[in-house]
Every structure is written in C-alpha cells, then in structure tokens.
Design a protein around this motif. Structure first.
Motif, mmCIF file in Angstrom:
data_model
loop_
_atom_site.group_PDB
_atom_site.id
_atom_site.type_symbol
_atom_site.label_atom_id
_atom_site.label_comp_id
_atom_site.label_asym_id
_atom_site.label_seq_id
_atom_site.Cartn_x
_atom_site.Cartn_y
_atom_site.Cartn_z
ATOM 1 N N LEU A 56 0.831 -1.211 0.000
ATOM 2 C CA LEU A 56 0.000 0.000 0.000
ATOM 3 C C LEU A 56 0.865 1.261 0.000
ATOM 4 O O LEU A 56 0.535 2.252 -0.646
ATOM 5 N N GLY A 57 1.977 1.220 0.713
ATOM 6 C CA GLY A 57 2.891 2.359 0.740
ATOM 7 C C GLY A 57 3.519 2.627 -0.621
ATOM 8 O O GLY A 57 3.616 3.770 -1.057
ATOM 9 N N VAL A 58 3.943 1.561 -1.290
ATOM 10 C CA VAL A 58 4.522 1.717 -2.632
ATOM 11 C C VAL A 58 3.473 2.277 -3.592
ATOM 12 O O VAL A 58 3.755 3.179 -4.395
ATOM 13 N N THR A 59 2.246 1.769 -3.492
ATOM 14 C CA THR A 59 1.172 2.269 -4.353
ATOM 15 C C THR A 59 0.869 3.737 -4.061
ATOM 16 O O THR A 59 0.616 4.523 -4.979
ATOM 17 N N ALA A 60 0.904 4.131 -2.786
ATOM 18 C CA ALA A 60 0.671 5.531 -2.423
ATOM 19 C C ALA A 60 1.746 6.440 -2.993
ATOM 20 O O ALA A 60 1.450 7.530 -3.506
ATOM 21 N N GLY A 90 2.982 7.480 2.269
ATOM 22 C CA GLY A 90 3.382 6.210 1.680
ATOM 23 C C GLY A 90 4.792 5.815 2.073
ATOM 24 O O GLY A 90 5.068 4.647 2.376
ATOM 25 N N ALA A 91 5.698 6.787 2.089
ATOM 26 C CA ALA A 91 7.072 6.503 2.511
ATOM 27 C C ALA A 91 7.120 6.108 3.984
ATOM 28 O O ALA A 91 7.886 5.206 4.368
ATOM 29 N N ALA A 92 6.293 6.747 4.800
ATOM 30 C CA ALA A 92 6.226 6.368 6.220
ATOM 31 C C ALA A 92 5.677 4.950 6.365
ATOM 32 O O ALA A 92 6.169 4.167 7.190
ATOM 33 N N GLY A 93 4.676 4.607 5.562
ATOM 34 C CA GLY A 93 4.131 3.250 5.597
ATOM 35 C C GLY A 93 5.146 2.210 5.169
ATOM 36 O O GLY A 93 5.235 1.127 5.763
ATOM 37 N N ILE A 94 5.943 2.526 4.152
ATOM 38 C CA ILE A 94 6.999 1.617 3.701
ATOM 39 C C ILE A 94 8.026 1.424 4.811
ATOM 40 O O ILE A 94 8.444 0.296 5.112
#
Length: 108
Positions: A56-60, A90-94
């Motif tokens: 999801l992070g990469v997609t964001a 997204g970077a924070a999620g990754i």
C-alpha cells in the motif's frame, strides 16, 4: 481532465466545482492526490499485516508521484500539497512496514 459544464439555475453548488467569470462550472482535476493520501494512511495503519502495508505504501508513493506530474495538479497548490502528503505517508508506511517485517523474517 477538466470539464466545463454550463451552469443551470437549479444546480447544486455544494459539489466539488468552481465557477469562472462566465458562469461555467469547472470540475476539479484529479483524484490521485486523495487516493495517495488514503493509501498512505492505510499503509501506516496496516503495517503489521505481512507485506500489505509495504504494498500500500509503494502504491501511495506511485499515485502521489503520478499526481504531481499532471498539469491539473501542478497548477492547483492544494492538490499538489495533498499529493506530496500522500508520498510522505506512503514513505512512512513503507518504513514502518519494513521495520516490522525484518524481525518477522528472522523467525521464518
């Protein structure tokens, strides 16, 4: 993509649209900045699910990057900031997903 629709007298003006000087209603451009923010928040929230937060992070990040390259978003400062916020989320999620994923991989 901006669509111009003539303004009718009974039109609902609470929609996400703006009016120019001629009374023509213009639709706002892209939904990608909002999609990027949503996916970024979901990636941070689902970091503990193996791999889902990372994807999801990469997609964001991809949605935010594509949104910033579009002229409709580049011309609108608020949409550009939303796209940037989506990239950051997204970077924070990754990052959070990767931190949570490495200890799990050690136990496999």
């Amino acid at each position: 993509m901006t669509a111009a629709v003539p303004d009718s007298p009974g039109a609902d003006h609470r929609m996400c649209s703006s009016h120019d000087d001629n009374g023509i209603r213009k639709q706002h451009g892209s939904r990608l900045p909002a999609v990027s923010i949503t996916l970024g928040m979901l990636s941070v929230a689902s970091f503990w699910l193996v791999g889902l937060g990372f994807l999801l992070g990469v997609t964001a990040v991809v949605c935010g990057a594509v949104a910033t390259s579009r002229s409709a978003v580049a011309d609108d400062e608020a949409a550009s900031l939303r796209a940037l916020l989506g990239v950051v989320a997204g970077a924070a999620g990754i990052t959070v997903s990767a931190i949570a994923l490495f200890p799990m991989l050690a136990h496999l």
